[in-house]
Scaffold this motif. Structure first.
Motif, mmCIF file in Angstrom:
data_model
loop_
_atom_site.group_PDB
_atom_site.id
_atom_site.type_symbol
_atom_site.label_atom_id
_atom_site.label_comp_id
_atom_site.label_asym_id
_atom_site.label_seq_id
_atom_site.Cartn_x
_atom_site.Cartn_y
_atom_site.Cartn_z
ATOM 1 N N VAL A 100 -35.920 1.823 8.833
ATOM 2 C CA VAL A 100 -36.940 0.933 8.273
ATOM 3 C C VAL A 100 -37.625 1.614 7.081
ATOM 4 O O VAL A 100 -37.817 1.012 6.018
ATOM 5 C CB VAL A 100 -37.973 0.518 9.356
ATOM 6 N N LEU A 101 -37.952 2.899 7.235
ATOM 7 C CA LEU A 101 -38.597 3.618 6.131
ATOM 8 C C LEU A 101 -37.632 3.748 4.939
ATOM 9 O O LEU A 101 -38.022 3.547 3.781
ATOM 10 C CB LEU A 101 -39.071 4.999 6.599
ATOM 11 N N PHE A 102 -36.359 4.040 5.242
ATOM 12 C CA PHE A 102 -35.333 4.138 4.200
ATOM 13 C C PHE A 102 -35.249 2.825 3.414
ATOM 14 O O PHE A 102 -35.204 2.818 2.174
ATOM 15 C CB PHE A 102 -33.985 4.477 4.852
ATOM 16 N N HIS A 103 -35.241 1.690 4.121
ATOM 17 C CA HIS A 103 -35.198 0.367 3.482
ATOM 18 C C HIS A 103 -36.380 0.208 2.508
ATOM 19 O O HIS A 103 -36.204 -0.202 1.365
ATOM 20 C CB HIS A 103 -35.225 -0.729 4.560
ATOM 21 N N GLU A 104 -37.571 0.582 2.968
ATOM 22 C CA GLU A 104 -38.751 0.442 2.105
ATOM 23 C C GLU A 104 -38.694 1.409 0.928
ATOM 24 O O GLU A 104 -39.131 1.082 -0.177
ATOM 25 C CB GLU A 104 -40.040 0.629 2.908
ATOM 26 N N MET A 105 -38.138 2.607 1.150
ATOM 27 C CA MET A 105 -37.993 3.572 0.054
ATOM 28 C C MET A 105 -37.011 3.051 -0.993
ATOM 29 O O MET A 105 -37.170 3.299 -2.193
ATOM 30 C CB MET A 105 -37.553 4.939 0.600
ATOM 31 N N LEU A 106 -36.006 2.290 -0.542
ATOM 32 C CA LEU A 106 -35.065 1.687 -1.492
ATOM 33 C C LEU A 106 -35.767 0.674 -2.403
ATOM 34 O O LEU A 106 -35.359 0.468 -3.542
ATOM 35 C CB LEU A 106 -33.903 1.000 -0.763
ATOM 36 N N HIS A 107 -36.847 0.048 -1.884
ATOM 37 C CA HIS A 107 -37.597 -0.875 -2.735
ATOM 38 C C HIS A 107 -38.268 -0.131 -3.895
ATOM 39 O O HIS A 107 -38.498 -0.711 -4.951
ATOM 40 C CB HIS A 107 -38.645 -1.644 -1.925
ATOM 41 N N ILE A 108 -38.582 1.167 -3.686
ATOM 42 C CA ILE A 108 -39.143 1.971 -4.788
ATOM 43 C C ILE A 108 -38.014 2.314 -5.769
ATOM 44 O O ILE A 108 -38.166 2.181 -6.980
ATOM 45 C CB ILE A 108 -39.793 3.273 -4.257
ATOM 46 N N ALA A 109 -36.863 2.707 -5.212
ATOM 47 C CA ALA A 109 -35.725 3.102 -6.054
ATOM 48 C C ALA A 109 -35.117 1.902 -6.793
ATOM 49 O O ALA A 109 -34.561 2.055 -7.876
ATOM 50 C CB ALA A 109 -34.673 3.805 -5.203
ATOM 51 N N HIS A 110 -35.220 0.712 -6.196
ATOM 52 C CA HIS A 110 -34.677 -0.513 -6.813
ATOM 53 C C HIS A 110 -35.794 -1.526 -6.998
ATOM 54 O O HIS A 110 -35.962 -2.421 -6.162
ATOM 55 C CB HIS A 110 -33.617 -1.159 -5.906
ATOM 56 N N PRO A 111 -36.559 -1.429 -8.095
ATOM 57 C CA PRO A 111 -37.643 -2.400 -8.298
ATOM 58 C C PRO A 111 -37.058 -3.825 -8.386
ATOM 59 O O PRO A 111 -35.886 -3.988 -8.717
ATOM 60 C CB PRO A 111 -38.240 -1.987 -9.643
ATOM 61 N N ALA A 112 -37.885 -4.819 -8.079
ATOM 62 C CA ALA A 112 -37.430 -6.221 -8.101
ATOM 63 C C ALA A 112 -36.868 -6.572 -9.475
ATOM 64 O O ALA A 112 -37.363 -6.118 -10.508
ATOM 65 C CB ALA A 112 -38.582 -7.143 -7.743
ATOM 66 N N ALA A 116 -26.777 6.744 7.337
ATOM 67 C CA ALA A 116 -25.771 7.263 8.277
ATOM 68 C C ALA A 116 -25.651 6.418 9.547
ATOM 69 O O ALA A 116 -24.567 6.300 10.098
ATOM 70 C CB ALA A 116 -26.101 8.709 8.633
ATOM 71 N N HIS A 117 -26.759 5.832 9.989
ATOM 72 C CA HIS A 117 -26.718 5.049 11.230
ATOM 73 C C HIS A 117 -26.932 3.566 10.936
ATOM 74 O O HIS A 117 -27.572 2.858 11.709
ATOM 75 C CB HIS A 117 -27.787 5.534 12.208
ATOM 76 N N PHE A 118 -26.411 3.111 9.791
ATOM 77 C CA PHE A 118 -26.655 1.730 9.352
ATOM 78 C C PHE A 118 -26.317 0.698 10.435
ATOM 79 O O PHE A 118 -27.159 -0.110 10.815
ATOM 80 C CB PHE A 118 -25.862 1.440 8.073
ATOM 81 N N ASN A 119 -25.090 0.748 10.936
ATOM 82 C CA ASN A 119 -24.668 -0.272 11.917
ATOM 83 C C ASN A 119 -25.452 -0.192 13.220
ATOM 84 O O ASN A 119 -25.871 -1.211 13.765
ATOM 85 C CB ASN A 119 -23.161 -0.169 12.200
ATOM 86 N N GLU A 120 -25.662 1.043 13.685
ATOM 87 C CA GLU A 120 -26.422 1.214 14.935
ATOM 88 C C GLU A 120 -27.850 0.698 14.783
ATOM 89 O O GLU A 120 -28.388 0.055 15.686
ATOM 90 C CB GLU A 120 -26.535 2.698 15.301
ATOM 91 N N ALA A 121 -28.447 1.003 13.619
ATOM 92 C CA ALA A 121 -29.843 0.599 13.403
ATOM 93 C C ALA A 121 -29.949 -0.925 13.332
ATOM 94 O O ALA A 121 -30.825 -1.530 13.956
ATOM 95 C CB ALA A 121 -30.400 1.239 12.131
ATOM 96 N N GLU A 122 -29.027 -1.548 12.588
ATOM 97 C CA GLU A 122 -29.016 -3.011 12.497
ATOM 98 C C GLU A 122 -28.864 -3.623 13.890
ATOM 99 O O GLU A 122 -29.547 -4.571 14.248
ATOM 100 C CB GLU A 122 -27.842 -3.477 11.616
ATOM 101 N N ASP A 147 -26.628 0.484 -1.516
ATOM 102 C CA ASP A 147 -27.313 1.732 -1.157
ATOM 103 C C ASP A 147 -27.767 1.725 0.296
ATOM 104 O O ASP A 147 -27.751 2.758 0.966
ATOM 105 C CB ASP A 147 -28.526 1.956 -2.073
ATOM 106 N N GLU A 148 -28.147 0.557 0.774
ATOM 107 C CA GLU A 148 -28.632 0.455 2.149
ATOM 108 C C GLU A 148 -27.551 0.900 3.143
ATOM 109 O O GLU A 148 -27.832 1.508 4.163
ATOM 110 C CB GLU A 148 -29.055 -0.991 2.427
ATOM 111 N N ARG A 149 -26.312 0.594 2.802
ATOM 112 C CA ARG A 149 -25.188 0.952 3.675
ATOM 113 C C ARG A 149 -24.873 2.447 3.682
ATOM 114 O O ARG A 149 -24.043 2.900 4.473
ATOM 115 C CB ARG A 149 -23.939 0.158 3.280
#
Ligand SMILES: [Zn+2]
Length: 247
Positions: free
Chosen positions: A190-202, A224-230, A219-221
């Motif tokens: 969840v934190l990684f997803h939000e950090m991607l919003h900083i790296a990828h502005p709208a 390392a634990h993408f599938n498990e987390a989803e 990038d979200e993919r």
């Protein structure tokens, strides 16, 4: 749960998508449509075609959305899929609804925090967002991402698990995840997803703002634990919410 009260049923929502396809692409017959509510991290919806079938996933926070807003969202998603332009008018019922949801969530938060200091300590009872940020920053961003204000949401939201506010340079993570029952990799995701919003502005395109671009999704993919987390979020957010309601 979406059949209660006046909420449109999944079948009624699927009909809206069938009508929208028939209207926007009359040469093709309307496809088989599967609609589900899905506990995304934030307000997000997806439409995909697989084996000739259309899969629509609507953010769980829209579970009590009125029918006109569903019509408007169907128009947005089907046009996106067919690469057709959208008029701002068509988008209005949906964006009005989303605005009202955001206002409601914020009002709830300020009601709960009135009269006492809003705690913005990144150190929760179980997880420390500061530490997790540093780890994710090291592994996925080469340590280059500047640290925003990190905070647990004052309210245990089960609808919105994370939020990045670019105006206030703040990332908040739902306090519902600060629990021993939630694996570390889920909080990291969840934190990684939000950090991607900083790296990828709208990105602005045709008068619309896109937060989850294809570059963002790619990038979200990398997580390392993408599938498990989803999978964890899909299977467990309901349970967390049910358990909280019983208390
Ligand atoms: Zn997002």
């Amino acid at each position: 749960m979406i059949n209660k009260g006046d909420d449109p049923s999944l079948a009624a929502i699927a009909d809206i998508y069938a009508e929208t396809f028939a209207r926007l692409d009359p040469t093709r017959g309307s496809p088989d449509i599967n609609v589900r509510f899905y506990p995304y991290i934030d307000i997000n919806h997806t439409i995909r075609v697989r084996n000739g079938k259309v899969f629509v996933r609507i953010a769980e926070i829209c579970h009590d959305m009125p029918i006109e807003a569903h019509r408007s969202l169907a128009n947005i998603l089907v046009r996106k899929l067919l690469r057709k332009k959208l008029s701002p008018d068509a988008e209005k019922p949906y964006s009005d609804y989303i605005r009202s949801v955001e206002v409601r969530e914020r009002a709830d938060e300020s009601k709960r925090s009135r009269g006492r200091k809003v705690v913005t300590d990144p150190k929760g009872q179980v997880y420390d967002l500061n530490e997790i940020f540093d780890t994710i920053n090291f592994w996925y961003f080469g340590g280059k991402l500047e640290k925003p204000v990190l905070t647990w949401s004052p309210r245990k939201s089960y609808h919105i698990l994370g939020h990045h506010d670019s105006t206030h340079n703040t990332i908040s993570v739902s306090r519902s995840l600060d629990s021993k029952g939630v694996p570390l990799f889920v909080v990291e995701y969840v934190l990684f997803h939000e950090m991607l919003h900083i790296a990828h502005p709208a990105v602005h395109h045709n008068g619309r703002r896109y937060h989850h671009t294809s570059a963002f999704r790619r990038d979200e993919r990398r997580f390392a634990h993408f599938n498990e987390a989803e999978k964890w979020i899909e299977n467990n957010v309901w349970k967390l919410r049910r358990a909280a309601k019983k208390r």
